[in-house]
Design a protein around this motif. Structure first.
Motif, PDB file in Angstrom:
ATOM      1  N   ARG A  41      10.768  34.137 -13.508  1.00 37.26           N
ATOM      2  CA  ARG A  41      12.109  34.516 -13.955  1.00 37.26           C
ATOM      3  C   ARG A  41      12.577  33.644 -15.118  1.00 37.26           C
ATOM      4  NH1 ARG A  41      16.290  33.108 -11.416  1.00 37.26           N
ATOM      5  NH2 ARG A  41      15.452  31.566  -9.986  1.00 37.26           N
ATOM      6  N   ASN A  42      11.694  32.737 -15.595  1.00 36.98           N
ATOM      7  CA  ASN A  42      12.050  31.772 -16.630  1.00 36.98           C
ATOM      8  C   ASN A  42      13.202  30.884 -16.190  1.00 36.98           C
ATOM      9  OD1 ASN A  42      10.096  32.583 -18.550  1.00 36.98           O
ATOM     10  ND2 ASN A  42      11.370  34.342 -19.056  1.00 36.98           N
ATOM     11  N   SER A  43      13.146  30.466 -14.928  1.00 37.29           N
ATOM     12  CA  SER A  43      14.212  29.647 -14.365  1.00 37.29           C
ATOM     13  C   SER A  43      13.695  28.249 -14.052  1.00 37.29           C
ATOM     14  CB  SER A  43      14.742  30.293 -13.079  1.00 37.29           C
ATOM     15  OG  SER A  43      15.764  29.508 -12.525  1.00 37.29           O
ATOM     16  N   GLY A  44      14.595  27.291 -14.079  1.00 34.92           N
ATOM     17  CA  GLY A  44      14.261  25.918 -13.737  1.00 34.92           C
ATOM     18  C   GLY A  44      14.672  25.566 -12.323  1.00 34.92           C
ATOM     19  N   PHE A  45      15.167  26.552 -11.571  1.00 32.79           N
ATOM     20  CA  PHE A  45      15.573  26.298 -10.188  1.00 32.79           C
ATOM     21  C   PHE A  45      15.076  27.414  -9.285  1.00 32.79           C
ATOM     22  CE2 PHE A  45      18.907  28.989 -11.826  1.00 32.79           C
ATOM     23  CZ  PHE A  45      19.215  29.823 -10.777  1.00 32.79           C
ATOM     24  N   VAL A  46      14.848  27.067  -8.033  1.00 35.66           N
ATOM     25  CA  VAL A  46      14.397  28.033  -7.033  1.00 35.66           C
ATOM     26  C   VAL A  46      15.619  28.643  -6.367  1.00 35.66           C
ATOM     27  CG1 VAL A  46      13.129  28.313  -4.864  1.00 35.66           C
ATOM     28  CG2 VAL A  46      12.229  26.808  -6.642  1.00 35.66           C
ATOM     29  N   SER A  47      15.654  29.969  -6.336  1.00 37.65           N
ATOM     30  CA  SER A  47      16.762  30.676  -5.688  1.00 37.65           C
ATOM     31  C   SER A  47      16.341  31.128  -4.290  1.00 37.65           C
ATOM     32  CB  SER A  47      17.166  31.910  -6.510  1.00 37.65           C
ATOM     33  OG  SER A  47      16.158  32.909  -6.415  1.00 37.65           O
ATOM     34  N   ARG A  48      17.305  31.602  -3.537  1.00 41.55           N
ATOM     35  CA  ARG A  48      17.046  32.169  -2.206  1.00 41.55           C
ATOM     36  C   ARG A  48      16.063  33.333  -2.318  1.00 41.55           C
ATOM     37  NH1 ARG A  48      20.378  32.563   2.652  1.00 41.55           N
ATOM     38  NH2 ARG A  48      19.962  34.527   3.712  1.00 41.55           N
ATOM     39  N   ASP A  49      16.260  34.188  -3.316  1.00 39.52           N
ATOM     40  CA  ASP A  49      15.349  35.319  -3.525  1.00 39.52           C
ATOM     41  C   ASP A  49      13.927  34.845  -3.790  1.00 39.52           C
ATOM     42  OD1 ASP A  49      17.516  36.999  -3.206  1.00 39.52           O
ATOM     43  OD2 ASP A  49      17.629  37.595  -5.317  1.00 39.52           O
ATOM     44  N   ASP A  50      13.792  33.789  -4.601  1.00 36.52           N
ATOM     45  CA  ASP A  50      12.458  33.249  -4.898  1.00 36.52           C
ATOM     46  C   ASP A  50      11.774  32.774  -3.617  1.00 36.52           C
ATOM     47  OD1 ASP A  50      12.866  33.570  -7.691  1.00 36.52           O
ATOM     48  OD2 ASP A  50      13.767  31.575  -7.832  1.00 36.52           O
ATOM     49  N   LEU A  51      12.509  32.010  -2.822  1.00 36.37           N
ATOM     50  CA  LEU A  51      11.949  31.438  -1.605  1.00 36.37           C
ATOM     51  C   LEU A  51      11.532  32.518  -0.610  1.00 36.37           C
ATOM     52  CD1 LEU A  51      11.322  29.044   0.289  1.00 36.37           C
ATOM     53  CD2 LEU A  51      13.747  29.053   0.932  1.00 36.37           C
ATOM     54  N   LEU A  52      12.413  33.460  -0.368  1.00 32.27           N
ATOM     55  CA  LEU A  52      12.127  34.465   0.661  1.00 32.27           C
ATOM     56  C   LEU A  52      11.081  35.477   0.213  1.00 32.27           C
ATOM     57  CD1 LEU A  52      15.721  34.792   2.055  1.00 32.27           C
ATOM     58  CD2 LEU A  52      13.740  33.800   3.208  1.00 32.27           C
ATOM     59  N   SER A  53      11.101  35.877  -1.047  1.00 36.05           N
ATOM     60  CA  SER A  53      10.056  36.802  -1.489  1.00 36.05           C
ATOM     61  C   SER A  53       8.705  36.091  -1.540  1.00 36.05           C
ATOM     62  CB  SER A  53      10.409  37.470  -2.823  1.00 36.05           C
ATOM     63  OG  SER A  53      10.507  36.540  -3.859  1.00 36.05           O
ATOM     64  N   ALA A  54       8.701  34.796  -1.882  1.00 36.07           N
ATOM     65  CA  ALA A  54       7.451  34.027  -1.873  1.00 36.07           C
ATOM     66  C   ALA A  54       6.889  33.919  -0.458  1.00 36.07           C
ATOM     67  CB  ALA A  54       7.689  32.641  -2.453  1.00 36.07           C
ATOM     68  N   LEU A  55       7.775  33.795   0.523  1.00 34.36           N
ATOM     69  CA  LEU A  55       7.328  33.731   1.913  1.00 34.36           C
ATOM     70  C   LEU A  55       6.518  34.975   2.282  1.00 34.36           C
ATOM     71  CD1 LEU A  55       7.329  32.399   4.715  1.00 34.36           C
ATOM     72  CD2 LEU A  55       9.527  33.537   5.132  1.00 34.36           C
ATOM     73  N   PHE A  56       7.008  36.133   1.872  1.00 37.55           N
ATOM     74  CA  PHE A  56       6.274  37.369   2.182  1.00 37.55           C
ATOM     75  C   PHE A  56       5.009  37.493   1.349  1.00 37.55           C
ATOM     76  CE2 PHE A  56      10.371  38.386   4.025  1.00 37.55           C
ATOM     77  CZ  PHE A  56       9.958  38.816   5.272  1.00 37.55           C
ATOM     78  N   GLU A  57       5.021  36.901   0.171  1.00 39.23           N
ATOM     79  CA  GLU A  57       3.835  36.932  -0.680  1.00 39.23           C
ATOM     80  C   GLU A  57       2.687  36.133  -0.066  1.00 39.23           C
ATOM     81  OE1 GLU A  57       2.751  35.168  -5.025  1.00 39.23           O
ATOM     82  OE2 GLU A  57       4.673  36.197  -4.827  1.00 39.23           O
ATOM     83  N   ILE A  58       2.999  34.994   0.565  1.00 39.88           N
ATOM     84  CA  ILE A  58       1.934  34.145   1.108  1.00 39.88           C
ATOM     85  C   ILE A  58       1.578  34.469   2.557  1.00 39.88           C
ATOM     86  CG2 ILE A  58       2.535  32.243  -0.443  1.00 39.88           C
ATOM     87  CD1 ILE A  58       3.602  30.784   2.158  1.00 39.88           C
ATOM     88  N   THR A  59       2.385  35.287   3.211  1.00 40.09           N
ATOM     89  CA  THR A  59       2.142  35.597   4.625  1.00 40.09           C
ATOM     90  C   THR A  59       1.157  36.758   4.759  1.00 40.09           C
ATOM     91  OG1 THR A  59       4.387  34.876   5.181  1.00 40.09           O
ATOM     92  CG2 THR A  59       3.241  36.256   6.798  1.00 40.09           C
ATOM     93  N   PRO A  60       0.058  36.551   5.477  1.00 38.79           N
ATOM     94  CA  PRO A  60      -0.887  37.650   5.700  1.00 38.79           C
ATOM     95  C   PRO A  60      -0.198  38.827   6.410  1.00 38.79           C
ATOM     96  CG  PRO A  60      -1.855  35.562   6.362  1.00 38.79           C
ATOM     97  CD  PRO A  60      -0.402  35.303   6.092  1.00 38.79           C
ATOM     98  N   ASP A  61      -0.638  40.028   6.100  1.00 39.33           N
ATOM     99  CA  ASP A  61      -0.031  41.243   6.658  1.00 39.33           C
ATOM    100  C   ASP A  61       0.085  41.199   8.183  1.00 39.33           C
ATOM    101  OD1 ASP A  61       0.280  42.286   4.128  1.00 39.33           O
ATOM    102  OD2 ASP A  61      -1.510  43.554   4.241  1.00 39.33           O
ATOM    103  N   ALA A  62      -0.909  40.665   8.834  1.00 42.85           N
ATOM    104  CA  ALA A  62      -0.915  40.642  10.301  1.00 42.85           C
ATOM    105  C   ALA A  62       0.233  39.803  10.875  1.00 42.85           C
ATOM    106  CB  ALA A  62      -2.246  40.094  10.813  1.00 42.85           C
ATOM    107  N   PHE A  63       0.725  38.832  10.108  1.00 43.53           N
ATOM    108  CA  PHE A  63       1.791  37.950  10.593  1.00 43.53           C
ATOM    109  C   PHE A  63       3.179  38.333  10.081  1.00 43.53           C
ATOM    110  CE2 PHE A  63      -2.033  35.270  10.755  1.00 43.53           C
ATOM    111  CZ  PHE A  63      -2.021  34.954  12.107  1.00 43.53           C
ATOM    112  N   GLN A  64       3.257  39.343   9.213  1.00 43.91           N
ATOM    113  CA  GLN A  64       4.556  39.694   8.646  1.00 43.91           C
ATOM    114  C   GLN A  64       5.571  40.144   9.689  1.00 43.91           C
ATOM    115  OE1 GLN A  64       5.003  41.346   4.864  1.00 43.91           O
ATOM    116  NE2 GLN A  64       3.528  39.929   3.981  1.00 43.91           N
ATOM    117  N   PRO A  65       5.194  40.918  10.709  1.00 42.12           N
ATOM    118  CA  PRO A  65       6.196  41.277  11.734  1.00 42.12           C
ATOM    119  C   PRO A  65       6.788  40.049  12.432  1.00 42.12           C
ATOM    120  CG  PRO A  65       4.300  42.728  11.901  1.00 42.12           C
ATOM    121  CD  PRO A  65       3.930  41.641  10.928  1.00 42.12           C
ATOM    122  N   THR A  66       5.986  39.030  12.643  1.00 43.65           N
ATOM    123  CA  THR A  66       6.482  37.797  13.258  1.00 43.65           C
ATOM    124  C   THR A  66       7.465  37.098  12.332  1.00 43.65           C
ATOM    125  OG1 THR A  66       4.396  37.533  14.445  1.00 43.65           O
ATOM    126  CG2 THR A  66       5.787  35.576  14.249  1.00 43.65           C
TER     127      THR A  66
END
Length: 92
Positions: A41-66
């Motif tokens: 996003r060309n940002s120097g700070f991490v937002s709530r959206d960045d953190l939460l969307s990154a969480l889903f990006e790194i979570t394997p599909d099998a663990f996403q419901p958890t």
């Protein structure tokens, strides 16, 4: 990369929900993915959206419901962040 107190607290809350055995690997992965998302996003700070969307990006599909259930237990509506993650993966 800047993390304000609210985002750091949310990061801690999320990683505390992660099973103990996985925390040592999840914590740096989540931090790195969140910062990468902020840089896209060309940002120097991490937002709530960045953190939460990154969480889903790194979570394997099998663990996403958890993850969805865990986030809902702390009052976070996950649908938006799942969609953001999908969009970022598609176009980034």
């Amino acid at each position: 990369m800047e993390w304000n107190k609210e985002i750091e607290d949310l990061y801690t809350q999320i990683t505390d929900l992660t099973p103990q055995a996985f925390r040592p690997s999840v914590k740096p992965m989540l931090r790195e993915a969140s910062e990468k998302t902020a840089r896209l996003r060309n940002s120097g700070f991490v937002s709530r959206d960045d953190l939460l969307s990154a969480l889903f990006e790194i979570t394997p599909d099998a663990f996403q419901p958890t993850v969805v259930a865990d986030l809902k237990s702390i009052g976070i509506d996950t649908d938006r962040y799942i969609k953001l993650s999908e969009i970022r993966q598609k176009f980034a």
